[in-house]
Design a protein around this motif. Structure first.
Motif, PDB file in Angstrom:
ATOM      1  N   UNK A  38       0.819  -1.218   0.000  1.00 56.95           N
ATOM      2  CA  UNK A  38       0.000   0.000   0.000  1.00 56.95           C
ATOM      3  C   UNK A  38       0.853   1.267   0.000  1.00 56.95           C
ATOM      4  N   UNK A  39       2.152   1.112   0.089  1.00 57.12           N
ATOM      5  CA  UNK A  39       3.055   2.262   0.151  1.00 57.12           C
ATOM      6  C   UNK A  39       3.639   2.604  -1.207  1.00 57.12           C
TER       7      UNK A  39
ATOM      8  N   UNK B 113      -8.012   4.331   5.357  1.00 58.10           N
ATOM      9  CA  UNK B 113      -7.078   5.401   5.676  1.00 58.10           C
ATOM     10  C   UNK B 113      -6.128   5.654   4.534  1.00 58.10           C
ATOM     11  N   UNK B 114      -5.773   6.910   4.405  1.00 55.22           N
ATOM     12  CA  UNK B 114      -4.761   7.260   3.425  1.00 55.22           C
ATOM     13  C   UNK B 114      -3.851   8.308   4.050  1.00 55.22           C
TER      14      UNK B 114
ATOM     15  N   UNK C  45     -10.827  14.914   5.129  1.00 57.06           N
ATOM     16  CA  UNK C  45      -9.439  15.310   4.858  1.00 57.06           C
ATOM     17  C   UNK C  45      -8.911  16.173   5.999  1.00 57.06           C
ATOM     18  N   UNK C  46      -7.665  15.925   6.378  1.00 61.72           N
ATOM     19  CA  UNK C  46      -6.982  16.802   7.325  1.00 61.72           C
ATOM     20  C   UNK C  46      -5.544  16.957   6.855  1.00 61.72           C
TER      21      UNK C  46
ATOM     22  N   UNK D 167     -11.912   7.403   4.620  1.00 57.69           N
ATOM     23  CA  UNK D 167     -13.160   7.118   3.915  1.00 57.69           C
ATOM     24  C   UNK D 167     -14.204   6.656   4.920  1.00 57.69           C
ATOM     25  N   UNK D 168     -15.090   7.578   5.260  1.00 54.90           N
ATOM     26  CA  UNK D 168     -16.113   7.294   6.258  1.00 54.90           C
ATOM     27  C   UNK D 168     -17.120   6.303   5.685  1.00 54.90           C
TER      28      UNK D 168
END
Lengths: 429, 201
Positions: free
Chosen positions: A248-249, A294-295, A339-340, A331-332
């Motif tokens: 995933x990286x 998560x991203x 986004x933060x 992603x809710x």
């Protein structure tokens, strides 16, 4: 001709009336958007039979987006601080496979971002893509013409509303004031990709070219009093991306070296600046994690900016600036993404609080022009597979990423802290 | 350690709608230091994953009848859909077809067959399409359209629910019986309307 179209010919609409007019324009654009949507869906029904002929040989794609943006405490978008509809991005592109090895591709975009960049239509890219070598694991391509900068995390998608992470990108890297210079070049680029089960995917790119600089941009970057002309002499960039197999990286590095020149205006123009050479170097490292919900992503960078001349013959400046941003998306639901982001940048690593800058200019440039920090919160809602809405809020500290750059506007930008919010609707096909 | 791996696997497969290979690969690589153990645990994981995914309606990978490949590895399929492999073994161009990104079958195909999240595919494709770097797959709106596109486009590849495929093949047979004149043209396609490609691990 290309060079003209890129910036100079950006269609100017003079005497723009602000205040309530912007809402009128907003509704106008919404109607335009709706018309496009209806027109497109109608053509869909008609073209159902030929849908398959629009395969990879010839493709036509585009996007249209309109938003509202309100900045309080700076001239980032407009000078009066009112809510503005100057947040329009429209694009249309085509790709045509000429032969087995050659492909033509081009995109036209219309941008309106207020003070962020010059308003108007421009040719975003127009290139010949030569597929020099291709096998199961390797691909080598050479691009000739006007190509986009693909070296940074979001450099190629900065104008593509739905493909970038937020309405306003981290300005320390994706500075809108430099947009037309940084977004691409006229010249040659090459991309070599290697994909293996054991070591993952490697993408190496190199590009060499230059960008035309319009008079408006010269004034934006240098000073509104600059009467001469600026030009880019060269722009050389390279980058390497690596994604381990099934990981995933993804990790990347990039290097940039660009040279600019300024020619003093004619004797009669009253230009107060002198012939000069500018050099800009920029190194970045980035990492990206893409999980199911998560991203995480981030870029860390250092820039070196040198001036030889300009203020007076023999003037020398050598500044090293540094910065980074870290960003997370969650992603809710399948449609809703939060986004933060935190961004921190200073123009001179030996003067992080800008005190030396204020001293050196005798107080003419306040200390807060020496840095730029931004906390961003936002959300994105995917209404359909190609229709999205987005909104975000920025808390900004510092004026280091506002135009004009060299001789800043300290009258409007009289506060260290400023905020903005924006909403945007996006449609693409 | 092996038992631990499997325990984790069982737990997760209970909670997850699909099997996230990526997590298991990283997990297995991280926790199972011994190469032999690593190998066996991976094999078991794959077998187990196969059992689980076959319980839901299977997704078949289909190609144009003239495509010579009868099987592809998982990595090849992934390379084809991420536009990193653009040609078949006979050097003809690959034409990739997909359903819209929010289509349920597309979501399942991405996760189960490619082990990529649909949003990651979108990013790769958007970058190609809107930066001029390359060409992205063609999006069609329904399964019916997708199978028609794969049938009509040389070098095409697509995916379909195996139930839908069975129905289409039945209809095709009925059509042939009802209309014998069509028989001649269809006989050349000894493999049927489309090729069904096996995906090897």
């Amino acid at each position: 001709m290309l060079s003209k179209l890129k910036t100079n010919a950006a269609v100017e609409i003079p005497n723009r009336v602000h205040d309530l007019n912007c809402f009128k324009r907003f509704t106008c654009r919404l109607i335009m958007l709706a018309a496009t949507l209806i027109g497109y869906s109608a053509s869909f029904a008609q073209a159902e039979d030929e849908a398959y002929s629009n395969s990879q040989e010839f493709q036509l794609h585009g996007f249209i987006s309109q938003g509202l943006i309100d900045v309080n405490g700076s001239d980032f978008v407009n000078d009066d601080g009112d809510v503005s509809a100057e947040l329009t991005e429209i694009g249309l592109n085509a790709s045509y496979q000429l032969s087995d090895k050659f492909r033509l591709a081009g995109q036209v975009v219309y941008l309106d971002g207020g003070n962020r960049y010059s308003q108007g239509a421009r040719i975003d890219y127009a290139l010949v893509d030569w597929s020099a070598f291709t096998s199961e694991n390797w691909q080598a391509n050479v691009y000739l013409g006007r190509f986009k900068n693909n070296h940074w995390l979001y450099s190629s998608s900065r104008d593509i509303p739905f493909a970038r992470p937020s309405i306003i990108l981290p300005q320390s890297v994706y500075f809108d004031g430099f947009r037309d210079i940084a977004v691409g070049s006229d010249g040659i680029a090459t991309k070599i990709s290697y994909s293996t089960d054991d070591y993952g995917n490697f993408d190496w790119q190199f590009s060499y070219g230059k960008s035309p600089i319009s008079d408006e941009q010269t004034k934006n970057i240098l000073s509104e009093f600059a009467q001469g002309s600026a030009k880019q002499n060269y722009d050389a960039q390279t980058s390497l991306y690596w994604q381990p197999s099934y990981s995933p990286w993804r990790f990347g590095i990039s290097l940039l070296d660009a040279g600019f020149g300024y020619d003093q205006g004619d004797a009669g123009s009253g230009d107060i600046f002198f012939d000069s050479e500018f050099n800009f170097q920029f190194y970045t490292m980035n990492a990206l994690y893409e999980g199911e919900n998560w991203e995480f992503s981030g870029e860390i960078y250092q820039q070196r900016f040198t001036i030889d001349g300009f203020y007076y013959p023999g003037f020398q400046l050598d500044n090293i600036g540094q910065g980074f941003y870290v960003q997370s998306r969650y992603k809710l639901t399948q449609q809703l993404t939060l986004l933060a982001r935190y961004e921190d940048f200073y123009l001179n690593k030996d003067d992080k609080d800008g005190k030396q800058l204020e001293q050196a200019t005798g107080g003419a440039v306040p200390y807060y022009f020496g840095f730029h920090k931004d906390i961003t919160l936002g959300l994105n809602y995917d209404i359909t597979s190609n229709f999205s809405a987005r909104m975000e809020y920025h808390w900004v500290n510092g004026a280091g990423r506002l135009t004009p750059v060299v001789v800043p506007n300290t009258q409007i930008n009289d506060s260290e802290d400023w905020q903005m919010w924006a909403i945007q609707l996006m449609y693409w096909f | 350690m092996l038992i631990f791996c499997l325990f984790e696997l069982l737990l997760s497969s209970y909670f997850y709608y699909y099997i996230d290979f990526k997590k298991f690969f990283t997990f297995a690589q991280f926790h199972c230091k011994g190469s032999l153990i690593k190998y066996y645990s991976l094999v078991l994981i794959l077998i187990f994953a196969g059992l689980v995914s076959s319980s839901a309606a299977a997704i078949e990978i289909v190609t144009h009848p003239q495509v010579t490949e009868i099987s592809l590895t998982k990595s090849q399929l992934r390379r084809i859909y991420t536009m990193r492999q653009l040609r078949w073994s006979d050097d003809s161009a690959i034409n990739v077809f997909v359903l819209p990104s929010q289509h349920e079958l597309h979501q399942r195909f991405a996760k189960e067959r490619l082990q990529i999240f649909p949003y990651q595919l979108n990013r790769i494709w958007h970058k190609l399409t809107y930066s001029g770097l390359g060409v992205a797959p063609t999006i069609v709106s329904s399964e019916k359209e997708l199978i028609q596109a794969v049938t009509k486009t040389p070098g095409a590849i697509g995916y379909i629910n195996d139930e839908t495929l069975k129905k289409i093949e039945q209809n095709e047979r009925i059509k042939r019986i009802e209309n014998p004149s069509m028989e001649a043209s269809h006989q050349t396609r000894s493999k049927g309307v489309v090729n069904v490609v096996k995906i090897k691990d």
